[in-house]
Design a protein around this motif. Structure first.
Motif, PDB file in Angstrom:
ATOM      1  N   LEU A   1       0.831  -1.200   0.000  1.00 35.49           N
ATOM      2  CA  LEU A   1       0.000   0.000   0.000  1.00 35.49           C
ATOM      3  C   LEU A   1       0.871   1.257   0.000  1.00 35.49           C
ATOM      4  CD1 LEU A   1      -2.694   1.414   0.143  1.00 35.49           C
ATOM      5  CD2 LEU A   1      -2.657   1.140   2.634  1.00 35.49           C
ATOM      6  N   GLU A   2       1.835   1.279   0.876  1.00 36.86           N
ATOM      7  CA  GLU A   2       2.742   2.424   0.932  1.00 36.86           C
ATOM      8  C   GLU A   2       3.455   2.602  -0.404  1.00 36.86           C
ATOM      9  OE1 GLU A   2       3.133   4.262   3.719  1.00 36.86           O
ATOM     10  OE2 GLU A   2       4.601   5.632   2.879  1.00 36.86           O
ATOM     11  N   ALA A   3       3.851   1.484  -0.977  1.00 39.08           N
ATOM     12  CA  ALA A   3       4.548   1.551  -2.262  1.00 39.08           C
ATOM     13  C   ALA A   3       3.629   2.084  -3.354  1.00 39.08           C
ATOM     14  CB  ALA A   3       5.070   0.163  -2.628  1.00 39.08           C
ATOM     15  N   THR A   4       2.398   1.635  -3.335  1.00 41.81           N
ATOM     16  CA  THR A   4       1.454   2.075  -4.371  1.00 41.81           C
ATOM     17  C   THR A   4       1.178   3.565  -4.248  1.00 41.81           C
ATOM     18  OG1 THR A   4       0.450  -0.112  -4.310  1.00 41.81           O
ATOM     19  CG2 THR A   4      -0.823   1.643  -5.348  1.00 41.81           C
TER      20      THR A   4
ATOM     21  N   LEU B   1      -6.371  -3.110   0.096  1.00 40.11           N
ATOM     22  CA  LEU B   1      -6.479  -1.772  -0.489  1.00 40.11           C
ATOM     23  C   LEU B   1      -5.429  -1.562  -1.581  1.00 40.11           C
ATOM     24  CD1 LEU B   1      -7.781   1.004  -0.490  1.00 40.11           C
ATOM     25  CD2 LEU B   1      -6.235   1.672   1.351  1.00 40.11           C
ATOM     26  N   ALA B   2      -4.253  -2.078  -1.329  1.00 38.48           N
ATOM     27  CA  ALA B   2      -3.191  -1.952  -2.345  1.00 38.48           C
ATOM     28  C   ALA B   2      -3.605  -2.634  -3.634  1.00 38.48           C
ATOM     29  CB  ALA B   2      -1.881  -2.533  -1.809  1.00 38.48           C
ATOM     30  N   ASN B   3      -4.176  -3.806  -3.497  1.00 38.12           N
ATOM     31  CA  ASN B   3      -4.626  -4.524  -4.691  1.00 38.12           C
ATOM     32  C   ASN B   3      -5.700  -3.731  -5.435  1.00 38.12           C
ATOM     33  OD1 ASN B   3      -2.923  -6.699  -4.409  1.00 38.12           O
ATOM     34  ND2 ASN B   3      -4.342  -7.821  -3.080  1.00 38.12           N
ATOM     35  N   ARG B   4      -6.584  -3.149  -4.656  1.00 42.18           N
ATOM     36  CA  ARG B   4      -7.658  -2.395  -5.303  1.00 42.18           C
ATOM     37  C   ARG B   4      -7.116  -1.140  -5.994  1.00 42.18           C
ATOM     38  NH1 ARG B   4     -13.382  -0.435  -2.548  1.00 42.18           N
ATOM     39  NH2 ARG B   4     -14.149   0.673  -4.392  1.00 42.18           N
ATOM     40  N   LEU B   5      -6.182  -0.482  -5.332  1.00 43.58           N
ATOM     41  CA  LEU B   5      -5.628   0.738  -5.926  1.00 43.58           C
ATOM     42  C   LEU B   5      -4.863   0.452  -7.207  1.00 43.58           C
ATOM     43  CD1 LEU B   5      -4.326   2.690  -2.790  1.00 43.58           C
ATOM     44  CD2 LEU B   5      -6.408   3.072  -4.105  1.00 43.58           C
ATOM     45  N   THR B   6      -4.304  -0.725  -7.291  1.00 41.88           N
ATOM     46  CA  THR B   6      -3.553  -1.073  -8.499  1.00 41.88           C
ATOM     47  C   THR B   6      -4.448  -1.034  -9.735  1.00 41.88           C
ATOM     48  OG1 THR B   6      -2.167  -2.481  -7.146  1.00 41.88           O
ATOM     49  CG2 THR B   6      -2.055  -2.827  -9.516  1.00 41.88           C
ATOM     50  N   SER B   7      -5.697  -1.449  -9.551  1.00 40.76           N
ATOM     51  CA  SER B   7      -6.599  -1.496 -10.706  1.00 40.76           C
ATOM     52  C   SER B   7      -7.527  -0.287 -10.770  1.00 40.76           C
ATOM     53  CB  SER B   7      -7.439  -2.789 -10.644  1.00 40.76           C
ATOM     54  OG  SER B   7      -8.113  -2.859  -9.397  1.00 40.76           O
TER      55      SER B   7
ATOM     56  N   LEU C   1      -4.345   8.024   7.786  1.00 40.34           N
ATOM     57  CA  LEU C   1      -3.527   9.015   8.492  1.00 40.34           C
ATOM     58  C   LEU C   1      -3.222   8.556   9.915  1.00 40.34           C
ATOM     59  CD1 LEU C   1      -5.269  12.284   7.257  1.00 40.34           C
ATOM     60  CD2 LEU C   1      -2.959  11.529   6.708  1.00 40.34           C
ATOM     61  N   ASP C   2      -4.125   7.813  10.512  1.00 38.55           N
ATOM     62  CA  ASP C   2      -3.890   7.300  11.862  1.00 38.55           C
ATOM     63  C   ASP C   2      -3.102   5.991  11.845  1.00 38.55           C
ATOM     64  OD1 ASP C   2      -4.972   9.288  13.348  1.00 38.55           O
ATOM     65  OD2 ASP C   2      -6.993   8.422  13.428  1.00 38.55           O
ATOM     66  N   ASN C   3      -2.760   5.529  10.669  1.00 42.25           N
ATOM     67  CA  ASN C   3      -2.060   4.250  10.527  1.00 42.25           C
ATOM     68  C   ASN C   3      -2.843   3.150  11.241  1.00 42.25           C
ATOM     69  OD1 ASN C   3      -0.073   2.603   9.580  1.00 42.25           O
ATOM     70  ND2 ASN C   3       1.361   3.011  11.256  1.00 42.25           N
ATOM     71  N   ASP C   4      -4.121   3.156  10.951  1.00 43.82           N
ATOM     72  CA  ASP C   4      -5.043   2.311  11.693  1.00 43.82           C
ATOM     73  C   ASP C   4      -5.558   1.155  10.848  1.00 43.82           C
ATOM     74  OD1 ASP C   4      -6.508   1.616  13.917  1.00 43.82           O
ATOM     75  OD2 ASP C   4      -8.290   2.739  13.284  1.00 43.82           O
ATOM     76  N   LEU C   5      -4.882   0.856   9.776  1.00 40.25           N
ATOM     77  CA  LEU C   5      -5.312  -0.240   8.914  1.00 40.25           C
ATOM     78  C   LEU C   5      -4.532  -1.497   9.267  1.00 40.25           C
ATOM     79  CD1 LEU C   5      -5.589   1.382   5.356  1.00 40.25           C
ATOM     80  CD2 LEU C   5      -7.438   0.724   6.890  1.00 40.25           C
ATOM     81  N   ALA C   6      -5.257  -2.594   9.366  1.00 39.22           N
ATOM     82  CA  ALA C   6      -4.590  -3.871   9.611  1.00 39.22           C
ATOM     83  C   ALA C   6      -3.826  -4.295   8.356  1.00 39.22           C
ATOM     84  CB  ALA C   6      -5.617  -4.928  10.007  1.00 39.22           C
ATOM     85  N   ALA C   7      -2.939  -5.245   8.540  1.00 39.23           N
ATOM     86  CA  ALA C   7      -2.086  -5.665   7.425  1.00 39.23           C
ATOM     87  C   ALA C   7      -2.914  -6.188   6.257  1.00 39.23           C
ATOM     88  CB  ALA C   7      -1.102  -6.722   7.910  1.00 39.23           C
ATOM     89  N   HIS C   8      -3.936  -7.000   6.576  1.00 44.79           N
ATOM     90  CA  HIS C   8      -4.723  -7.560   5.473  1.00 44.79           C
ATOM     91  C   HIS C   8      -5.537  -6.468   4.781  1.00 44.79           C
ATOM     92  CE1 HIS C   8      -7.718  -7.573   8.747  1.00 44.79           C
ATOM     93  NE2 HIS C   8      -8.622  -7.532   7.790  1.00 44.79           N
ATOM     94  N   GLU C   9      -5.948  -5.462   5.553  1.00 43.94           N
ATOM     95  CA  GLU C   9      -6.675  -4.352   4.929  1.00 43.94           C
ATOM     96  C   GLU C   9      -5.757  -3.550   4.012  1.00 43.94           C
ATOM     97  OE1 GLU C   9     -10.052  -2.752   7.869  1.00 43.94           O
ATOM     98  OE2 GLU C   9      -8.060  -2.760   8.786  1.00 43.94           O
ATOM     99  N   ARG C  10      -4.527  -3.392   4.441  1.00 46.71           N
ATOM    100  CA  ARG C  10      -3.575  -2.658   3.605  1.00 46.71           C
ATOM    101  C   ARG C  10      -3.332  -3.404   2.294  1.00 46.71           C
ATOM    102  NH1 ARG C  10      -0.850   1.392   6.451  1.00 46.71           N
ATOM    103  NH2 ARG C  10       0.794   1.443   4.881  1.00 46.71           N
TER     104      ARG C  10
END
Lengths: 198, 668
Positions: free
Chosen positions: A109-112, B26-32, B14-23
């Motif tokens: 996520l940080e990387a993206t 979200l990363a996967n979703r942002l990619t597409s 901003l609160d760094n309140d996302l769990a690892a699996h949520e991150r």
């Protein structure tokens, strides 16, 4: 501690005079430069960064790099642009590095986000974003206070929700609406700034 | 994504309140989802802009910045000092690193490699095997290859062993007193006879195994493989990463074989190194340079393709000094942090349970989950599972500044200065040198102040004062002083490691023994215990010709007060007359049994020292004492202008100095 007279970033001639003193070896004069340009550079970096920690670190690195390279600056009234260029390069390198390193470290996520911010920064150039102060004045004092507590004091949303006797979602949405108002204001300012440029 | 969801997501980010699996999700979703990605980055940036607009009080941050900038100033000052020392005619060749030295070493090592890899194997292939066959009836592996001798080898088989230099078949005998049976182990068992250090996986700071020490403890006679016995590097590893050149003492593990390294050798991906002896240098052809302290365990990782252009090293424990130039990005991993640096010069020390990183120059990035840059003039402490804590160096902290901390290969001295005030201290001529604390811990704040007071009192350019809660000293030998300064090229390292078990070679080999009188110009050092008689013992040693005195306090830091009270006064007194002690002509005085005396004179100034070593008072006739007066307040004896004899209590010293006429300067 010798910095007694404040310097304005809007006075290029005065800035160049101070820079000449730094180039002559007066290190303490760099404090004046920092005090004058910290805020505009912070605003510039914030417009392209992905986290507050990134802004702080790149801001520090920018001024350290600027100090080390200050002899390369030719005083022609363009110090603000020169410094912004240093900041831009630093931020771009940092974002790209984070995009790469965080992929290695498993934080996709940080990387993206870093990659996206780097891409956007590479497109936008060195234009200084419009000042947010005027737009902030358009908000109600209550909302400004909320923004202050949330983004400057970094009070968690959970804490704010308890203190304000609202849900976390309400706090988040209120902040979101405040940002939307600011964004509209910035767009108007940006347009007017663009129109004012001959 | 609805507005509410987006608003909540921004704040949670901003609160760094996302769990690892949520991150990850979200990363996967942002990619597409490009639109969402744009919205998210836009919202984050705007939130940060609000923060920037509302943040005030830049004064504190200005202070931090100015503190950081002192690092640049310090570096330039250090360069000037190094240049001045290098140009000094009194300097002798030193093992201390210089940039050109690294280049020269690398070039020489490459030349050795070329010879070693192309010529020696040819000779070994013919002569080595033949002579091994003749050598003994000791069982050998079918593919016996030559062994080499380590420097401290005691070869017990000289009468029968071949002596050809091309067949260095030797046995490393660790304890000469052990019985004679000689066993040459075959390569694989030889590797297994030593305790293989733990590589690759973090050991949480556990002390590395030292194969040589292990052998010594066992008292066994074992054969160890030398570098030519190492397997050839895997060609794939050679492709993956640029090879490193290792110079120095180390044990190198490659493909499950361990061999001691005492000359230049190539280190490739997959190799594991345990640094021994005096430390080791690693360098590569791109200008990257590493220095690893003794006990450092590091391995060259097999990189993924994306890492191929960087130099990945894993540091398990110990201290590594990295110098990277030309925009390179070396990558270093420790059990607690991943470090990437660009054009950087930094120290990394892996302690038990934490890692300390200090950058001197260049860009350094730290992180595992959060990446943070470490600006010059700052240091970072990384605990397991926590983000780096970055602090400005020199703010309420003291640093030990040291270079390789070796002299003649022995870890020795670091300079103690305030991190920010180092430049000022150096400009003032401070030469206070401090060895690491006994147990490697940080000195407490009160001790720092004591030491700072000592350092600040050192302004003489000629006298060198070695100051430590447990060790102090004075040196009259300018060459020694210069060597100490060369050993300290203004590199930052904090108090760590152990106090060296023995003195450096130059001190060990030039000790003025008790009851000995110095003969010849060779500088001799006397070690004086700090006790009730430290004053008389010190002056007596100087009278006997010692050109340096090491004051040593046994025990813990509680003796610091004795050092600061007694020895500091003594040091100050010596410093007053140090020009005479350094450059004057010492003349021994014959004052009878049990009384030691000497005088120094130069250009009308004179110092006279008389020490009563008897168990009872002694009446001493002082030659030509006119014009002299006591040097110290402590132990001062009032002398009348024409008084020529004085009764000295047992175990006391009389030290006089002053202006005399030329006629009266000659000793009887």
């Amino acid at each position: 501690m010798a910095a007694t007279a404040l310097l304005s970033s809007d006075d290029p001639a005065a800035v160049d005079l101070v820079v000449r003193r730094i180039q002559a070896g007066e290190r303490e004069a760099f404090r004046l430069v920092f005090l004058a340009f910290e805020r505009p550079i912070r605003c510039y970096l914030s417009a392209h960064a992905t986290s507050a920690e990134l802004v702080d670190e790149v801001l520090q690195a920018t001024f350290v790099a600027a100090y080390e390279a200050i002899r390369t600056y030719e005083p022609r009234g363009s110090f603000a642009a020169w410094l912004r260029g240093v900041a831009r390069i630093r931020l771009l390198k940092e974002l790209r590095a984070r995009a790469r390193l965080n992929h290695l470290d498993g934080d996709a996520l940080e990387a993206t986000l870093a990659a996206a911010a780097a891409e956007r920064l590479a497109k936008t150039g060195e234009r200084q974003p419009p000042e947010l102060d005027r737009c902030l004045q358009q908000l109600t004092p209550r909302v400004r206070d909320l923004l202050q507590r949330r983004y400057v004091d970094q009070t968690p949303v959970k804490v704010l929700a308890v203190e304000l006797a609202h849900t976390e979602t309400w706090v988040s949405v209120t902040l979101h609406r405040a940002r939307a108002t600011l964004r509209e204001c910035l767009q108007r300012l940006g347009i007017s700034q663009a129109e004012s440029i001959p | 994504m609805t507005t509410d969801e987006l608003a909540t997501l921004v704040e949670r980010l901003l609160d760094n309140d996302l769990a690892a699996h949520e991150r990850d999700a979200l990363a996967n979703r942002l990619t597409s989802d490009v639109v969402l990605r744009e919205h998210l980055t836009d919202e984050l940036a705007l939130a940060l802009q609000v923060r920037a607009a509302l943040t005030g009080a830049p004064d504190t941050r200005a202070e931090l910045l100015m503190a950081s900038l002192s690092g640049s100033r310090r570096l330039r000052l250090g360069d000037r000092i190094d240049a001045a020392i290098t140009l000094s005619p009194i300097n002798t060749p030193s093992p201390i690193r210089r940039p050109w030295l690294g280049v020269a070493l690398t070039a020489a090592a490459l030349a050795v490699l070329v010879i070693g890899w192309w010529i020696l194997p040819q000779r070994h292939a013919t002569a080595g095997r033949a002579e091994l066959t003749q050598q003994s009836a000791v069982p050998r592996p079918p593919t016996a290859e030559p062994f080499t001798r380590t420097p401290d080898t005691v070869d017990q088989r000289q009468p029968t062993a071949p002596t050809s230099s091309t067949t260095p078949v030797e046995v490393t005998r660790i304890q000469p007193d052990e019985p004679q049976p000689v066993a040459i182990a075959d390569p694989a068992p030889a590797a297994s006879q030593v305790e293989a250090p733990s590589f690759g996986a973090p050991t949480d700071g556990a002390a590395p195994s030292d194969p040589q020490r292990t052998n010594e403890q066992r008292g066994a006679v074992v054969a160890t493989q030398a570098s030519p016995k190492l397997p050839q590097p895997d060609p794939k590893a050679l492709r993956l990463t640029p090879t490193l050149q290792l110079n120095g003492n180390a044990n190198l593990k490659r493909q499950d074989r361990i061999a001691p390294v005492e000359q230049a050798v190539r280190v490739v991906a997959g190799d594991e190194v345990t640094v021994t002896g005096d430390g080791a240098e690693l360098s590569d052809e791109r200008g990257m340079w590493w220095w690893a302290g003794p006990g450092t365990c590091l391995s060259v990782l097999n990189p993924r393709p994306v890492d191929a252009q960087r130099q990945p090293l894993h540091l398990t424990t110990g201290t590594l000094h990295i110098t990277a130039t030309q925009g390179l990005r070396p990558l270093l991993t420790t059990p607690h942090v991943r470090i990437s640096c660009e054009e950087a010069d930094l120290w990394v020390t892996v302690f038990r349970g934490w890692t300390r990183i200090e950058t001197i120059s260049g860009t350094v990035h730290l992180g595992t989950s959060v990446v943070r840059p470490l600006a010059p003039g700052n240091y970072a402490v990384v605990l397991p599972g926590q983000p780096p804590q970055i602090n400005a160096a020199g703010r309420d902290r003291w640093s030990v500044i040291g270079g390789r901390l070796t002299r003649d290969g022995v870890p020795f001295i670091a300079r103690l200065v305030d991190g920010v005030e180092v430049a000022t201290a150096v400009e003032l001529g401070a030469d206070g040198l401090v060895a690491p604390a006994d147990d490697g811990r940080w000195l407490d704040h009160a001790t720092f102040h004591e030491i700072r007071a000592l350092i600040n009192s050192t302004t003489s350019p000629s006298a060198r004062v070695l100051q430590h809660p447990a060790i102090a000293g004075w040196f009259s030998d300018t060459r020694t002083g210069a060597a100490l300064r060369r050993a300290d090229p203004l590199r930052w390292i904090h108090l760590d490691g152990e106090r060296p078990a023995r003195w450096p070679t130059w001190a060990d080999s030039s000790v003025l023994l008790a009851d000995e009188d110095a003969k010849g110009p060779h500088p001799l050092l006397a070690t004086i215990a700090v006790d009730d008689e430290v004053r008389s013992h010190t002056w007596e040693a100087l009278a006997r010709g010692a050109q340096g005195v090491l004051w040593q306090v046994d025990g813990d830091h509680s003796a610091l007060s004795a050092l600061t009270d007694t020895v500091r006064a003594l040091s100050d007194a010596i410093r007053v007359v140090s020009p005479l002690l350094c450059d004057g002509t010492r003349t021994r005085l014959d004052l009878g049994d049990g009384v030691t005396g000497a005088s120094w004179s130069r250009q009308g100034r004179r110092v006279l020292v008389v020490v009563n070593r008897r168990d009872q008072p002694a009446t001493v006739t002082i030659p030509q004492a006119r014009g002299l007066h006591p040097l110290e307040q402590a132990g001062a004896i009032d002398l009348a202008p024409d008084q020529t004899s004085v009764e000295l209590p047992a175990g006391t010293a009389l030290v006089l100095h002053g202006e005399v006429s030329n006629k009266s300067t000659s000793a009887p």
